[in-house]
Design a protein around this motif. Sequence first.
Motif, short mmCIF file in Angstrom:
data_model
loop_
_atom_site.label_atom_id
_atom_site.label_comp_id
_atom_site.label_asym_id
_atom_site.label_seq_id
_atom_site.Cartn_x
_atom_site.Cartn_y
_atom_site.Cartn_z
N GLU A 231 -1.42 7.62 8.65
CA GLU A 231 -1.25 6.19 8.91
C GLU A 231 -0.47 5.57 7.75
O GLU A 231 -0.83 5.75 6.58
CB GLU A 231 -2.62 5.53 9.05
CG GLU A 231 -2.55 4.12 9.55
CD GLU A 231 -3.93 3.54 9.83
OE1 GLU A 231 -4.02 2.30 9.93
OE2 GLU A 231 -4.90 4.30 9.94
N ILE A 232 0.60 4.87 8.12
CA ILE A 232 1.41 4.20 7.10
C ILE A 232 1.60 2.75 7.50
O ILE A 232 1.35 2.36 8.65
CB ILE A 232 2.80 4.87 6.92
CG1 ILE A 232 3.60 4.80 8.21
CG2 ILE A 232 2.66 6.29 6.43
CD1 ILE A 232 5.07 5.15 8.05
N GLU A 233 2.08 1.97 6.55
CA GLU A 233 2.43 0.57 6.81
C GLU A 233 3.87 0.40 6.35
O GLU A 233 4.24 0.84 5.26
CB GLU A 233 1.50 -0.35 6.02
CG GLU A 233 1.76 -1.82 6.24
CD GLU A 233 0.78 -2.66 5.45
OE1 GLU A 233 -0.23 -3.08 6.05
OE2 GLU A 233 1.03 -2.89 4.25
N CYS A 234 4.70 -0.20 7.22
CA CYS A 234 6.10 -0.42 6.86
C CYS A 234 6.70 -1.53 7.74
O CYS A 234 6.05 -1.98 8.68
CB CYS A 234 6.91 0.86 7.00
SG CYS A 234 7.05 1.47 8.67
N LEU A 235 7.92 -1.90 7.45
CA LEU A 235 8.62 -2.88 8.26
C LEU A 235 8.97 -2.25 9.61
O LEU A 235 9.19 -1.04 9.69
CB LEU A 235 9.89 -3.35 7.55
CG LEU A 235 9.66 -4.09 6.22
CD1 LEU A 235 10.98 -4.36 5.52
CD2 LEU A 235 8.91 -5.41 6.47
N PRO A 236 9.05 -3.05 10.66
CA PRO A 236 9.31 -2.51 11.99
C PRO A 236 10.60 -1.68 12.10
O PRO A 236 10.64 -0.69 12.83
CB PRO A 236 9.40 -3.74 12.89
CG PRO A 236 8.68 -4.82 12.16
CD PRO A 236 8.82 -4.49 10.70
N ASP A 237 11.62 -2.06 11.39
CA ASP A 237 12.89 -1.32 11.49
C ASP A 237 12.88 -0.03 10.66
O ASP A 237 13.83 0.75 10.72
CB ASP A 237 14.08 -2.21 11.10
CG ASP A 237 14.01 -2.71 9.67
OD1 ASP A 237 12.89 -2.76 9.11
OD2 ASP A 237 15.07 -3.06 9.12
N GLU A 238 11.81 0.25 9.92
CA GLU A 238 11.70 1.47 9.10
C GLU A 238 10.66 2.45 9.64
O GLU A 238 10.33 3.43 8.98
CB GLU A 238 11.34 1.10 7.65
CG GLU A 238 12.42 0.33 6.94
CD GLU A 238 12.04 0.00 5.51
OE1 GLU A 238 10.90 0.32 5.08
OE2 GLU A 238 12.87 -0.59 4.82
N SER B 48 9.64 6.33 2.17
CA SER B 48 10.82 5.61 1.67
C SER B 48 10.74 4.13 2.07
O SER B 48 9.95 3.75 2.92
CB SER B 48 12.09 6.23 2.26
OG SER B 48 12.07 6.14 3.66
N GLY B 49 11.57 3.34 1.44
CA GLY B 49 11.65 1.91 1.76
C GLY B 49 10.33 1.20 1.52
O GLY B 49 9.71 1.33 0.48
N SER B 50 9.90 0.46 2.53
CA SER B 50 8.68 -0.33 2.41
C SER B 50 7.43 0.43 2.83
O SER B 50 6.34 -0.14 2.89
CB SER B 50 8.80 -1.59 3.27
OG SER B 50 8.84 -1.24 4.64
N MET B 51 7.56 1.72 3.09
CA MET B 51 6.43 2.52 3.57
C MET B 51 5.33 2.63 2.51
O MET B 51 5.61 2.90 1.36
CB MET B 51 6.87 3.93 3.96
CG MET B 51 7.76 3.99 5.14
SD MET B 51 8.17 5.71 5.49
CE MET B 51 9.65 5.50 6.43
N GLN B 52 4.09 2.42 2.98
CA GLN B 52 2.91 2.60 2.13
C GLN B 52 1.91 3.44 2.91
O GLN B 52 1.69 3.21 4.10
CB GLN B 52 2.28 1.26 1.77
CG GLN B 52 3.15 0.41 0.87
CD GLN B 52 2.46 -0.91 0.54
OE1 GLN B 52 1.38 -1.22 1.03
NE2 GLN B 52 3.11 -1.71 -0.29
N LEU B 53 1.29 4.39 2.24
CA LEU B 53 0.31 5.27 2.87
C LEU B 53 -1.02 4.54 3.01
O LEU B 53 -1.55 4.00 2.05
CB LEU B 53 0.13 6.54 2.01
CG LEU B 53 -0.83 7.58 2.55
CD1 LEU B 53 -0.30 8.19 3.85
CD2 LEU B 53 -1.06 8.67 1.52
N LEU B 54 -1.55 4.51 4.23
CA LEU B 54 -2.85 3.91 4.48
C LEU B 54 -3.93 4.98 4.65
O LEU B 54 -5.11 4.72 4.43
CB LEU B 54 -2.82 3.02 5.73
CG LEU B 54 -1.88 1.81 5.68
CD1 LEU B 54 -1.93 1.04 6.99
CD2 LEU B 54 -2.22 0.90 4.51
#
Length: 120
Positions: free
Chosen positions: A16-23, A49-55
């Motif tokens: 599960e990750i959190e990121c912007l919709p376009d990423e 990469s980018g705005s991805m964060q591991l949840l």
Amino acid sequence: MKLQGGLHEVITREIEIECLPDEIPEHFTMDVTELMMGQGIRASQVALSGSMQLLSNPESVISHIVALKAEEEPAAAAVEGATPAASAEPEVIKKGKKEEEGAAPADEKKGKAEEKKGKK
């Protein structure tokens, strides 16, 4: 892995990750060719990469290399040593009992048949 005869086992196919919709990624690619017996890949090792964060829990195992079960069984038998011989002995006893039980009814039938002949 090939040198050690291990088996690559996938534990989970999702994190599960959190990121912007376009990423939002379609998939992650992980290289497991250098893994050795007992080693694995954890969620924290997935390249984000980018705005991805591991949840997901960073310590969650994604995949690992394990010993083949066929290799573990002979090793266990070698350690136990006398156990196979001990387990073989009761089987012989069981077979002997079955033969004795099988022979007993036949003897009883013969005895009953002889009794009937004597009564006639």
